[in-house]
Write a protein that holds these residues in place. Structure first.
Motif, short mmCIF file in Angstrom:
data_model
loop_
_atom_site.label_atom_id
_atom_site.label_comp_id
_atom_site.label_asym_id
_atom_site.label_seq_id
_atom_site.Cartn_x
_atom_site.Cartn_y
_atom_site.Cartn_z
N ASP B 240 -1.08 -2.74 8.96
CA ASP B 240 -2.05 -3.77 9.37
C ASP B 240 -2.41 -4.56 8.13
N LEU B 241 -1.89 -5.77 8.05
CA LEU B 241 -1.99 -6.55 6.81
C LEU B 241 -3.42 -6.64 6.29
N HIS B 242 -4.35 -6.99 7.18
CA HIS B 242 -5.73 -7.21 6.72
C HIS B 242 -6.39 -5.92 6.26
N ALA B 247 -8.99 -5.70 -2.04
CA ALA B 247 -10.45 -5.84 -2.20
C ALA B 247 -11.19 -4.72 -1.48
N LEU B 248 -10.60 -4.19 -0.42
CA LEU B 248 -11.24 -3.10 0.33
C LEU B 248 -11.33 -1.81 -0.48
N VAL B 250 -12.60 -1.44 -3.38
CA VAL B 250 -13.54 -1.56 -4.50
C VAL B 250 -14.41 -0.32 -4.70
N ASP B 251 -14.90 0.28 -3.61
CA ASP B 251 -15.75 1.46 -3.79
C ASP B 251 -14.95 2.64 -4.32
N ARG B 254 -14.37 2.28 -7.99
CA ARG B 254 -15.54 2.71 -8.77
C ARG B 254 -15.58 4.24 -8.88
N PRO B 270 -0.44 -11.27 0.65
CA PRO B 270 -1.00 -12.52 0.10
C PRO B 270 -2.38 -12.33 -0.54
N TYR B 271 -2.66 -11.13 -0.98
CA TYR B 271 -3.97 -10.83 -1.57
C TYR B 271 -3.86 -10.64 -3.08
N HIS B 272 -2.91 -11.34 -3.72
CA HIS B 272 -2.72 -11.16 -5.16
C HIS B 272 -3.88 -11.74 -5.95
N ARG B 273 -4.59 -12.73 -5.39
CA ARG B 273 -5.77 -13.22 -6.12
C ARG B 273 -6.89 -12.19 -6.07
N GLU B 274 -7.05 -11.51 -4.97
CA GLU B 274 -8.03 -10.44 -4.89
C GLU B 274 -7.65 -9.35 -5.93
N TYR B 277 -8.65 -10.38 -9.39
CA TYR B 277 -10.08 -10.17 -9.62
C TYR B 277 -10.35 -8.72 -10.00
N PHE B 282 -12.20 -4.49 -13.60
CA PHE B 282 -12.08 -3.04 -13.79
C PHE B 282 -11.01 -2.72 -14.84
#
Lengths: 379, 379, 379
Positions: B240-242, B247-248, B250-251, B254, B270-274, B277, B282
């Protein structure tokens, strides 16, 4: 100075696989300008709709096609445009688009836009219908019962199927793509239909927005085996952009994979890369960046280029999504030709492609993929 | 005509920090073509796998390397390729990649692909292993108990650690990144392991997909201090791409920040910019656009350029994610060199950079960052 | 060699509509370098903050402005910079930015940064305040009761309104944009205020993060009719990137549409296309790619170009988001000029635009949109 490739892409006869009718009559300046934005709100104070890519493109590109020498400002353009007979204006712009087949979504704007027979008289291209599922349901709801709605829809789609090129769903607007991906049960449909009918009786607008009914329409459409178009990505302020990301459709796409219907994701911006992924991995998924081409104007080359990344070149299509001003029918094609030729040229210059490679891809996207999916028009 | 920079980037010896083995034997045309798409479905009717960036790149770029003069079409290429001995074909393409160190994910395709010792015989580069966590669990599940699985995993990773360069997780495929970011308790792991084992006994495939177990594997991997690779972003239709948007994570990032393990986000498109970041903020996060390079071919320059925005240049790596056809091992490197050199050249031409700046960045991404993270091979 | 357009964009006097103060005093090298990243973590082992776009831009672009001939390396730059008096360094860089009006967020870093009167002495530009909502609440919480907080906020905003240019919210950091879009009730605010005050009494930091209070602040700000800035998109590691996507604000934007306040989405990267959509469809929505310009340096042209797609040119603004080193106040402007001129030039070369079209758009984004939204400074 054009390259050989640009000249050849310029000559391609296109299929515009998702478009609406041109304006039926003369329009006042306010209506014309309202049709140059997706917003249904008043403009922000102190701004003009011509301070946008689409506005700039109209002023910079349309006067020449219309023989309006010397027109250089919005005021000039509006004035000159008012003097042109609607049929002539429309014919000139539609001819200049180089589109020889239009697949027209007839579900919105009936009174404002030319109907298909009239549109046929102002274009050398052939005209075929894409029927909008929600509009069909909203007509049937007045003549059937809660128990009968489902069969009425199935019967109506079966009747229409031989006469249309495909179906269109606006579930992105009415609910979002975060819907239950499974086929709704008959009893769920009856319950939802009853709820809808009671609401209408109580004075609610007959706009269908219950996700059970919207899903029922989608499955009924897939059962016909005809292509099903879905609005995806950006649109007017009704829509929750993040809920119209086509990636959210993945479970539903798996559900209908064996239906025989191809799923045509329209527009998709800014989620066209997500759409490209879906078109890569699922044989029944296709997409375009339709609406985004006109609205990004001089910047559309990058959007077009991004739509040609992950998806096979056999899975991307051309559309203008033009609605109303025939300038949009023309500009969509013009901008697509320019952006596509520039993108392909860069792959010849820097990426090891031959001019033949490039031209083959332009033909696939501009015409052949649509022909393969939608077939030839019925005579 | 190449610039000085292009020639220097052409000469760089690369580390391919995420790759699979080349094909072990001669393959029929159908298998070869199936390995040129991420889809596991039949092709859409009337289409060819060569109508894609990867297909075009193979036909346009590989014949010259293989000495196949005059080969210009897919049919020619398939025919000519069949006549080349596997070892020679593989050696030629792997040598031409200019990669001198391969970090090989051994968790998938064992019977189809060369094992590491065989791969070592057909490349001048050194070969190191990346062990796949889920594959390890799926082997151990047959020889331990629900209570023993956790310790068996820990013991196995400890045993392997001196011999591998890092670990790989496919939790993006098996569940998605929307998992509970905390370390699972011992009792939760025992319960989940029991559930899994009972399912296997009842005839289910031993594929591990319980998020408790997948998280246990991730934490066990981080406890070793070795780099942990995660598939992120697009892949085959299982995913499931999304839910594979990094970015998901992140927790969870940490949570494991103090573990000493570096987290290597693979592909990300297509989340290479995320991903960029996350790599910016980090210290333990790195990423690449591996798989997306081959699959976007002549369009990969923009994807590569976008991967070089927010992330420090010390946090981006090169990988091909090649799997099977050695054309992919070659093309990944070739396209990376071209896209990287073009991107850097534009910053010299327009952005105030010196050629030294550019070359330093190419060396970081192509080699030095991987060396710093993964260290030297054990002798 | 510059084009005419580049020279004209170079000359534009800009309004920097979201910026922080420059450093108040001499800083040690470590502090300076810490201010060149959004991360609050130590650098990854073996890396330098100068191996980034921002670091490269400083070394390549600032020595010339500062008259530091022969400075070519980070070490040279740090050494030479230490010898320059703070006021002179700051004045030179702020003057070189060509900004003649600064809207300064005063809510963060009071001891480290120049206050507004001091900043006014080192710039020829005028200086106006943007007051940060959370900072206001955190001051008021110590002098009021749970029942009184709401009125205290309203009273304070009313008092400040004639003296400030607008408000700033960091709800993206403190909670994320996935908040209840409705105006909180008075009793909900009292309950939340009580909870907050008790936590502070128990020793918690006075940092406001309760979504009820954060929403109360937003609605109170909109009630003043002044522009309200929201941090959106990427920032430091506190933030959950995917929860700062401005598309998530859509329901709240509908709620405050009639308030009279314009909503200014700051930064937005990598969700600047989503922001462009919101600015297209909602008359009260504006945005910039502020922070992303400095941090993507030589690559910022593409980010700037992407911000000029769907949004009308009347809805995009310039900001640097500079904080601390005055290099950032200068570079933001310098990079914006370069990226904007290059983007516009490409539309002249390839998109049918005139140089007048291009210059008009540069003026809108660089200055006129901010003037229209924020008005003239009060005398």
């Amino acid at each position: 100075m054009s390259t050989d490739l640009e000249r050849e892409v310029e000559e391609l006869a296109l299929i515009d696989h998702h478009v609406h009718g041109p304006l039926a009559g003369q329009t006042d300046d306010a209506t014309f300008q309202n049709l140059l934005t997706e917003s249904d709100r008043p403009l922000a104070h102190g701004t003009s709709v011509f301070h946008s890519h689409l506005g700039m493109a109209i002023i910079n590109e349309c006067p020449e096609v219309l023989g309006l020498d010397g027109v250089r400002t919005p005021a000039d353009y509006l004035r000159a445009r008012r003097d042109l007979p609607v049929a002539e204006l429309t014919r000139t712009l539609l001819d200049a688009s180089g589109v020889d087949e239009w697949l027209v979504d007839t579900g919105l704007g009936e009174s404002l836009l030319m109907d298909l027979p009239t549109m046929s008289t102002v274009t050398r291209g052939s005209v075929r219908e894409i029927a909008r599922l929600e509009t069909i349901a909203e007509k049937l709801v007045t003549t059937t019962t809660a128990t009968g709605l489902h069969d009425a829809v199935i019967g109506h789609l079966d009747d229409l199927a031989p006469m249309v090129a495909g179906w269109k769903s606006v579930i992105a607007y009415r609910h979002g793509f975060d819907f239950d991906p499974t086929r709704p049960s008959r009893s769920d449909v009856i319950t939802a239909a009853g709820r809808w009918m009671r609401a209408i009786e109580s004075g609610a607008s007959p706009r269908v927005s219950d996700p059970v009914l919207l899903r029922m329409l989608l499955f009924a459409a897939c059962d016909t085996g005809l292509p099903v178009q879905l609005h995806a990505g950006y649109g007017d302020p009704d829509l929750d952009l993040h809920r119209s990301n086509p990636a959210l459709l993945v479970d539903w796409l798996r559900e209908v994979e064996s239906s025989g219907s191809d799923i045509m994701l329209l527009h998709c911006y800014p989620y066209h890369r997500e759409a490209g992924y879906l078109a890569h991995v699922f044989p029944h998924v296709y997409f375009d960046v339709g609406l985004a081409i006109n609205y990004t104007g001089a910047a559309s080359t990058r959007v077009i280029a991004e739509s040609m990344e992950l998806a096979p070149f056999t899975k991307v299509l051309y559309s203008s999504d033009a609605y109303g001003p025939p300038e949009l029918h023309y500009l969509g094609a013009q901008l697509w030709r320019r952006g596509t030729a520039r993108t392909l040229q860069s792959w010849i210059d820097d990426g090891g492609w031959s001019e033949n490679d490039a031209l083959r891809v332009a033909r696939l996207i501009g015409r052949e993929n649509a022909r393969r999916v939608y077939g030839e028009a019925h005579e």
